[in-house]
Design a protein around this motif. Structure first.
Motif, PDB file in Angstrom:
ATOM      1  N   LYS A   1     -10.299   0.462  -0.798  1.00 16.18           N
ATOM      2  CA  LYS A   1      -9.201   0.744   0.087  1.00 16.18           C
ATOM      3  C   LYS A   1      -9.866   0.693   1.691  1.00 16.18           C
ATOM      4  N   ILE A   2      -8.824   0.427   2.400  1.00 11.31           N
ATOM      5  CA  ILE A   2      -9.266   0.680   3.948  1.00 11.31           C
ATOM      6  C   ILE A   2      -8.268   1.583   4.572  1.00 11.31           C
ATOM      7  N   LEU A   3      -8.112   2.255   5.474  1.00  6.43           N
ATOM      8  CA  LEU A   3      -7.227   2.942   5.916  1.00  6.43           C
ATOM      9  C   LEU A   3      -6.956   2.662   7.305  1.00  6.43           C
TER      10      LEU A   3
ATOM     11  N   GLN B   1       6.628   2.014  -6.222  1.00  4.87           N
ATOM     12  CA  GLN B   1       6.392   2.281  -4.999  1.00  4.87           C
ATOM     13  C   GLN B   1       6.244   3.905  -4.865  1.00  4.87           C
TER      14      GLN B   1
ATOM     15  N   TYR C   1      -1.157  16.265   2.827  1.00  5.75           N
ATOM     16  CA  TYR C   1       0.004  15.568   2.520  1.00  5.75           C
ATOM     17  C   TYR C   1       0.286  15.812   0.795  1.00  5.75           C
TER      18      TYR C   1
ATOM     19  N   ILE D   1     -12.246   8.548   2.008  1.00  2.00           N
ATOM     20  CA  ILE D   1     -12.507   7.543   3.432  1.00  2.00           C
ATOM     21  C   ILE D   1     -12.347   8.859   4.515  1.00  2.00           C
ATOM     22  N   ASP D   2     -13.042   8.631   5.281  1.00  2.00           N
ATOM     23  CA  ASP D   2     -13.330   9.652   6.261  1.00  2.00           C
ATOM     24  C   ASP D   2     -13.359  11.075   5.899  1.00  2.00           C
TER      25      ASP D   2
ATOM     26  N   LYS E   1      -8.645   2.913  11.004  1.00  2.00           N
ATOM     27  CA  LYS E   1      -9.070   4.200  10.954  1.00  2.00           C
ATOM     28  C   LYS E   1     -10.370   3.904  10.255  1.00  2.00           C
TER      29      LYS E   1
ATOM     30  N   LYS F   1       2.795   4.805  -6.206  1.00  2.00           N
ATOM     31  CA  LYS F   1       1.728   4.250  -5.288  1.00  2.00           C
ATOM     32  C   LYS F   1       1.334   5.593  -4.211  1.00  2.00           C
ATOM     33  N   GLU F   2       2.220   6.268  -3.885  1.00  2.07           N
ATOM     34  CA  GLU F   2       1.957   7.327  -2.681  1.00  2.07           C
ATOM     35  C   GLU F   2       0.805   8.223  -3.242  1.00  2.07           C
ATOM     36  N   LYS F   3       0.062   8.740  -2.545  1.00  2.00           N
ATOM     37  CA  LYS F   3      -1.224   9.408  -2.902  1.00  2.00           C
ATOM     38  C   LYS F   3      -0.891  10.922  -2.355  1.00  2.00           C
TER      39      LYS F   3
ATOM     40  N   LEU G   1      -2.775   3.490   3.574  1.00  2.00           N
ATOM     41  CA  LEU G   1      -3.924   3.292   2.806  1.00  2.00           C
ATOM     42  C   LEU G   1      -3.483   1.806   2.173  1.00  2.00           C
TER      43      LEU G   1
ATOM     44  N   GLU H   1     -10.117   8.034  -3.655  1.00  2.00           N
ATOM     45  CA  GLU H   1     -10.717   7.282  -2.371  1.00  2.00           C
ATOM     46  C   GLU H   1     -11.134   8.282  -1.435  1.00  2.00           C
TER      47      GLU H   1
ATOM     48  N   PHE I   1      -7.852  10.715  -1.140  1.00  2.00           N
ATOM     49  CA  PHE I   1      -6.795  10.072  -1.564  1.00  2.00           C
ATOM     50  C   PHE I   1      -6.626  10.264  -3.044  1.00  2.00           C
TER      51      PHE I   1
ATOM     52  N   GLY J   1       0.724  -1.225  -0.059  1.00  2.00           N
ATOM     53  CA  GLY J   1       0.104  -0.043  -0.057  1.00  2.00           C
ATOM     54  C   GLY J   1       0.841   1.306   0.140  1.00  2.00           C
ATOM     55  N   ALA J   2       0.260   2.333   0.570  1.00  2.00           N
ATOM     56  CA  ALA J   2       0.936   3.672   0.434  1.00  2.00           C
ATOM     57  C   ALA J   2       0.982   4.277   1.787  1.00  2.00           C
ATOM     58  N   GLN J   3       1.987   5.040   2.144  1.00  2.00           N
ATOM     59  CA  GLN J   3       1.966   5.510   3.643  1.00  2.00           C
ATOM     60  C   GLN J   3       1.914   6.898   3.437  1.00  2.00           C
TER      61      GLN J   3
ATOM     62  N   LEU K   1      -0.792   7.844   7.949  1.00  3.65           N
ATOM     63  CA  LEU K   1      -1.904   7.111   7.281  1.00  3.65           C
ATOM     64  C   LEU K   1      -1.283   6.163   6.427  1.00  3.65           C
TER      65      LEU K   1
END
Lengths: 633, 637
Positions: free
Chosen positions: A626-628, B626, B569, B517-518, A565, B629-631, A519, B515, B522, A511-513, A517
């Motif tokens: 995705k989940i967080l 890699q 971010y 979420i909350d 989360k 993949k970052e958002k 994801l 995405e 993203f 995933g991605a950080q 966070l």
């Protein structure tokens, strides 16, 4: 598996033959602009004259004008004629015209390429073909092809199929049948009204049929295009006289006449089998033993010469050589089974990924494959694929399942439907225990179990080397990169027809950080459902041949310092194409993800296609949900 | 002393293996070899293979190629080795024949003895495949997993042409030996394939050369390498000369001699001079006499419109350029020598370039036999431009992939010649600009314009196909399509205009990039152009990885920040480098007002990744995946 056609492939090559009174370029109707839509070539005029001289003699004349619009369209020229020891080419010729109707070149018979016509998977066959070799320099270009041949093989007659293929438009196509023999001819017409085909006597004329394109999931050209099939009630098959009044009579002739003198096997083999099975209490056990015996010692080799294209090689010979084609191996297995008083019948069928039926309404030489039908073994019927060295007893999914076959019995031919593999039997279950770690690495223990139709492709993996297994898992698990595998273990449970896999895998940086966070796309081991391409103004209905079920249950354990989360909202799709379910539940150590997909078998009208696409697109998207998580520093 | 030891070793080798393998002499222990190989890894193993080449040079010239082989079948797939198909070529003096075929299969009985089953004549077929080839086919009876099979046969050939001696198969070989009886008075030199690291042991005595090799690993195909045959271990024999008491002649030659000789040939040099047949047409077609790229392109496309390649290879003309011009079709030489001819006529400095395609390997010494292709080269100012008129969609300066095989030999009619580079030197470029905004329901909408050059443009043209613009657009849309990407208002430019970059423009809706979420959104910075998976999955490679040509892709994405959100971010700016500037990837992100601008630039100068650099390359690619993949994280205000 090399389960490929017997001689009936020739039948396909015979479609379509043409011709009589010749016309010239200037007689051709001009092509209207909108008529070339979706077309790579246009049949300007195609005439076939089929003359039945006698039960064992026919003459086929063809006169074919085709204008090729682009490179792809050259495929439709079909300027070839096949021959063998039972047929003779009297004449074959092609004349090429440029865009303005000027003659560029004439190619005479001696300049046609003469080559062996051996279908894929066959070692030797005596069929040959004369084919036009020509490289067009500019398009459009028009080919005028004429051929004339006589054949003594009358077991197949050419059909009238004016719309021969996709991306081909037809201005005019005509088929004339002249019966000079007094023999009875059966025929069956389909879809003639849809295309306003004119029929007078035994002459059929098709005019102005527009080109159609191949469409995804379509039920195939034959479900749409007009055709008339013909068969002689009294015919000759590679020199053998045959009779075909209906399926019953045709099958009776095969049983009584064609399939004679092929069942003998050596005493020693009979004795061995009898003594090995003497202590077995059930017929099923014995039948399994025989099938297994045949599989272990025999291999598939296809040689098709003369009547050998239709008649099985003697069981004795298959025993001696330990190889044979589908007919030879089926017959050999039947011969042994009958020594143990287990009834088995030859079954003629179309072997194909697609479900193709023997036409029960029209008896003629059909099929490209043979399997064995066991009407009753301990109260149940079985179909045996004898060209496979690995199939479990009675397993036929993928190539001959769910279709009508012609079973040759002592009472004549009978149409029977082969085993249907229902969606709930065609199942894959993936269970995984997955640990998510703070450094974004994971480790997982995965178990996969497949049954039914899905068994047919997973079980191929039993032949894979470690390297090939790693390669195929890497390709299969699309959402994760740079995987390391260990403890790969496979078990082929042939008795229950179930394939079991277990493995351990690890990878870094899932995933991605973004700051704290994390994801993650948690549908790790499945997904990648493709979205069918869009089709504007669809012409064909669409179908799914085999339904199935995929179930995934992943139990995630979170390492200390990782917290949830946001998990998923429960997702549910319910349609007549199938269902989809995806949800997560929190557990003490993390969470569990459950995914269940059911795909239905079915046939749907073309106007439902967009709904079908939407269903597949929704699955594709939901699989990427995705989940967080958060990672505490 | 040292020499003596060497000779002794030779003798030992010859004794040890010339004798112990004879047809039919199979013992139970031969089956034990199965323990040394995994059936999952290999379908079969060649226990012993021997090839003896000899000649009869008296009245008729015959070559006899005697083959003996013993194969142990390890898996069900390996049963295919029990079927032998021998292609037989029709030489000028007659078609090849298989004589003295012996074949048998063996299995080990339960009592430990060996059962032999010989093949019968009825189990072999001769198929007259076409005018050039016959195929001899036979299959062995009673073969199972674990069986040993043997074939012994001789091919009679009415030609002195010696095949390459091949030492590597797709299955492992335990022992292989090739013996060639050198005809009296003939001198040969031997060349082994430089692309293979496996070199067989050579022993030469007067009149005979012997090569042996042991435990040769199987050669296996790998993804993204074309014609892996090129990497097989083999030896090529060159007839260097004859030297009789009465007469002596050297055939070994230099490139310059070849160059002078080829211009004297009627099917090569002579094809470059006759002009009367096209003069009028060409003069009508050309508007100017200027020696510039535009006119070069004019002539090049004129040839393509007049002559279609008929699919046949060769550096010699088949029908001659005049005939090809008249009939509108010809082989490679017919087409491309006509091109050279016309270019010279128009005043360009144009030359033929002799080439071996990838399937042919590379010529190991000065010889015309090593080549099977000819293209054209034009010296224009300081630039040497390659041309091939056989493929419709190629532009000036492009060669088909099969032809881009290291070096070609440019020949001049003054008898000089030189090797020239066939690999592309110009980067193929793909530049796109994406303007996007985010809808309240979490979709990205916007427009794209994309410009593609060189071989990348060729790829798009090949995908587009030959049909009308509507079909071409459809094919390209499928090619660039991504899950969840809806394309509207698609416009395609220059697909037919080969000398210009291909340009695509379209509007899009993309529903898989964002995405919600909350309170967060993203967003993938590169939207649907992210490199989300690493296509290079193999841990290591035995063969080079071929990427085709040098590449630069540059993607610029402008994303409007939606109302009610602020940036939480942004991925950091980052640059990854492959082998000190052989390749690089740079991602730059900045905030400009209420927009985020992303620039991703991928440069790959290297396009053949050697085996030992593969893992470095794979890591380089992995770091790109890699990074992509970052958002971007947007947070509700």
């Amino acid at each position: 598996m090399k389960k490929y056609p017997t001689k009936t492939w020739l039948m396909w090559m015979l479609i379509p033959y043409l011709s009589i009174a010749q016309i010239s370029y200037t007689d051709l109707e001009p092509i209207e602009d909108d008529f070339t839509k979706k077309a790579d070539a246009v049949i300007r005029s195609n005439k076939t004259v089929l003359t039945i001289k006698d039960y064992d003699e026919v003459q086929i004349e063809q006169d074919r004008w085709i204008t090729v619009l682009n490179k792809e369209g050259w495929y439709h020229v079909d300027a070839y004629t096949t021959y063998d020891n039972h047929s003779k080419i009297k004449d074959v010729k092609a004349v090429i015209y440029d865009e303005n109707g000027e003659e560029i070149e004439t190619i005479k018979e001696s300049k046609f390429k003469d080559e062996a016509a051996v279908p894929g998977g066959t070692l030797y066959s005596d069929n040959r073909v004369k084919v036009l070799e020509y490289t067009p320099r500019n398009f459009p270009v028009t080919v005028h092809f004429t051929s004339h041949k006589e054949q003594n093989n009358t077991a197949f007659l050419p059909s009238f199929k004016p719309l021969e293929n996709y991306n081909l438009a037809v201005q005019s196509s005509e088929f004339v049948l002249i019966n000079e023999s007094g023999e009875k001819i059966h025929s069956k017409a389909s879809h003639l009204e849809d295309f306003s085909i004119k029929k007078s006597g035994m002459t059929y004329i098709a005019k102005n049929i527009k080109a159609v394109e191949r469409e995804p999931f379509s039920s195939g050209l034959s479900s749409y295009a007009p055709s008339v099939k013909f068969a002689l009630a009294h015919f000759s098959m590679a020199g053998v006289e045959g009779f075909n009044e209906n399926w019953e009579g045709f099958g009776k002739w095969m049983y009584d006449d064609l399939y004679q003198g092929i069942f003998e096997i050596p005493e020693a083999v009979i004795e061995e089998i009898k003594s090995q099975t003497a202590t077995m209490s059930s017929d099923l056990e014995k039948a399994k033993y025989v099938y297994n015996y045949m599989q272990n010692r025999s291999r598939y080799i296809s040689v098709q010469v003369g009547i050998g294209g239709w008649k099985p090689i003697e069981a004795n010979e298959v025993n001696e050589k330990a190889y044979g084609d589908c007919k030879g191996l089926s017959n050999y297995t039947k011969a042994i089974l009958e020594q143990l008083d287990i009834t088995a019948y030859h079954a003629i069928i179309y072997g194909d990924r697609n479900l193709i039926d023997i036409d029960k309404e029209f008896s003629s030489t059909q099929g490209n494959h043979m399997i064995l039908y066991l009407p009753e073994v301990d109260g149940q019927e079985y179909w045996l694929e004898c060209t496979s060295k690995t199939n479990p007893f009675g397993y036929i999914a993928g190539w001959t399942d769910d279709r009508d076959a012609l079973v040759i019995t002592e009472n004549g031919g009978v149409i029977k439907h082969t085993t249907v593999y229902n969606y709930h039997e065609n199942k894959q279950i993936v269970e995984a225990n997955i640990v998510l770690k703070k450094d974004r690495s994971i480790s997982a223990d995965v178990q996969i179990q497949t049954t039914g139709y899905q068994y047919s492709f997973r079980s191929l993996m039993q032949e894979y080397s470690q390297e090939e297994l790693v390669k195929s898992y890497s390709n299969m698990i699309n959402g994760l990169n740079n995987l390391t595998f260990s403890g790969i273990n496979h078990q082929n449970d042939k008795k229950n027809i179930r394939y079991n896999e277990s493995l351990h895998l690890e990878t870094e940086k899932v995933g991605a950080q973004m700051d704290e966070l994390w994801l993650v796309q948690p549908v790790f081991f499945n997904g990648g459902y493709s979205i069918p391409s869009e089709v504007k103004d669809r012409i064909f209905d669409f179908e799914i041949d085999r339904g199935y079920v995929d179930e995934d249950v992943y139990r995630f354990t979170l390492e200390e310092g990782i917290s949830i989360k946001a998990l998923l909202d429960k997702q549910l799709l319910e349609t007549d194409f199938g269902t989809y379910e995806l949800y997560t539940e929190e557990t003490n150590s993390g969470f569990t993800l459950t995914r269940k997909v059911t795909i239905n078998k079915g046939h749907w009208s073309k106007n439902r296609y967009d709904d079908f696409r939407k269903f597949r697109e929704d699955i594709n998207k939901l699989d990427k949900t995705k989940i967080l998580l958060t990672i505490n520093r | 002393m040292k020499n003596l030891l060497l000779i002794l070793t030779f003798a030992f080798n010859l004794l040890a293996h010339g004798q112990d393998a004879k047809f039919g002499k199979i013992t139970a222990s031969d089956f034990g070899e199965a323990q040394n190989y995994s059936e999952l890894e290999h379908d079969a193993v060649v226990l012993h293979r021997e090839k003896n080449v000899s000649f009869v040079t008296s009245s008729n010239r015959f070559q006899y190629i005697k083959v003996f082989e013993r194969i142990l079948i390890l898996s069900d797939e390996g049963l295919d080795y029990a079927t032998k198909q021998i292609p037989l070529y029709r030489f000028k003096d007659g078609v090849e024949k298989v004589i003295n075929m012996k074949a048998a299969s063996y299995y080990l009985k339960e009592n430990g003895t060996v059962h032999q089953e010989k093949v019968r004549k009825s189990e072999s077929f001769l198929n007259e495949y076409d005018e050039t080839w016959n195929v001899f086919t036979m299959t062995l009876p009673l073969v199972q997993k674990g069986s040993i099979i043997e074939f012994e046969y001789t091919i009679e050939r009415r030609s002195m042409y010696i095949d390459n001696l091949v030492f590597q198969d797709d299955i492992p070989i335990k022992y292989i030996q090739c013996n060639v009886d050198i005809p009296e008075y003939s001198l040969y030199t031997f060349h082994s394939n430089p692309l293979s690291s496996l070199v067989p042991v050579k022993q030469q005595i007067p009149g005979k050369v012997t090569y042996t090799a042991r435990d040769v690993p199987a050669l296996k195909a790998e993804p993204r390498v074309k014609n892996y045959d090129r990497f097989r271990s083999y030896v090529q024999m060159e007839l260097a000369g004859v030297n009789t008491p009465m007469y002596s002649k050297t055939f070994t030659t230099t490139w310059d001699e070849i160059s002078s000789e080829i211009f004297k040939r009627s099917n090569f040099g002579k094809q470059l001079t006759g002009r009367s047949f096209y003069k009028t047409d060409l003069n009508e077609h050309l508007e100017t006499n200027s020696l510039d790229k535009e006119n070069l392109s004019n002539i090049y496309h004129f040839v393509k419109s007049k002559v279609q390649w008929n699919g046949e290879y060769g550096w010699k003309t088949q029908n001659g350029v005049r005939d090809a011009y008249k009939n509108g079709s010809g082989n490679v030489a017919d087409v491309n020598l006509l091109l050279v001819n016309m270019l010279n006529y128009a005043g360009f400095e144009a030359y033929p370039v002799l080439i071996a395609t990838k399937s042919r390997g590379i010529p190991l010494y000065p010889t015309l036999n090593g080549f099977n292709y000819v293209a054209a080269a034009v010296q224009l100012d300081e630039e040497l431009i390659l041309l091939d008129a056989t493929i419709d969609k190629l532009a000036v300066g492009q060669l088909p992939d099969k032809v881009r095989n290291w070096q070609g030999r440019l020949v001049k009619n003054d008898g000089t010649s030189l090797f020239i580079n066939l690999y592309p030197t110009i980067h193929s470029n793909e530049t796109q600009i994406i303007n996007a905004s985010i809808t309240p329901d979490g979709k990205a909408i916007g427009d794209v314009s994309k410009r593609v050059t060189e071989y990348m443009a060729l790829k798009y043209r090949n995908v587009a196909g030959d049909q009308d613009i509507e079909d071409q657009s459809k094919n390209i849309q499928e090619f660039i399509g991504e899950d969840g990407l809806g394309i509207k208002e698609f416009r395609l430019e220059n697909i037919e205009n080969l000398e210009e970059p291909v340009i695509l423009r379209y509007d899009f809706i993309y529903n898989q990039t964002i995405e919600k979420i909350d309170d967060y959104l993203f967003v993938s910075p590169l939207l649907f152009t992210s490199n989300s998976t690493n296509p290079f999955k193999l841990k290591e490679r035995e063969l080079p990885l071929e990427l085709g040509y040098p590449i630069i892709t540059h993607t610029i994405v402008n994303i409007d920040i939606p109302d009610g959100y602020k940036i939480k971010y942004l991925p950091s700016n980052e640059k990854h480098v492959y082998l000190n500037n052989k390749g690089s990837y740079q991602l730059l992100i900045k905030e400009i007002g209420n927009r985020i601008q992303i620039s991703a630039k991928f440069i790959m100068n290297d396009f053949i990744i050697m085996q030992d650099k593969y893992s470095t390359f794979k890591e380089f690619y992995e770091s790109i995946v890699q990074k992509d993949k970052e958002k971007i994280v947007l947070e509700r205000i």
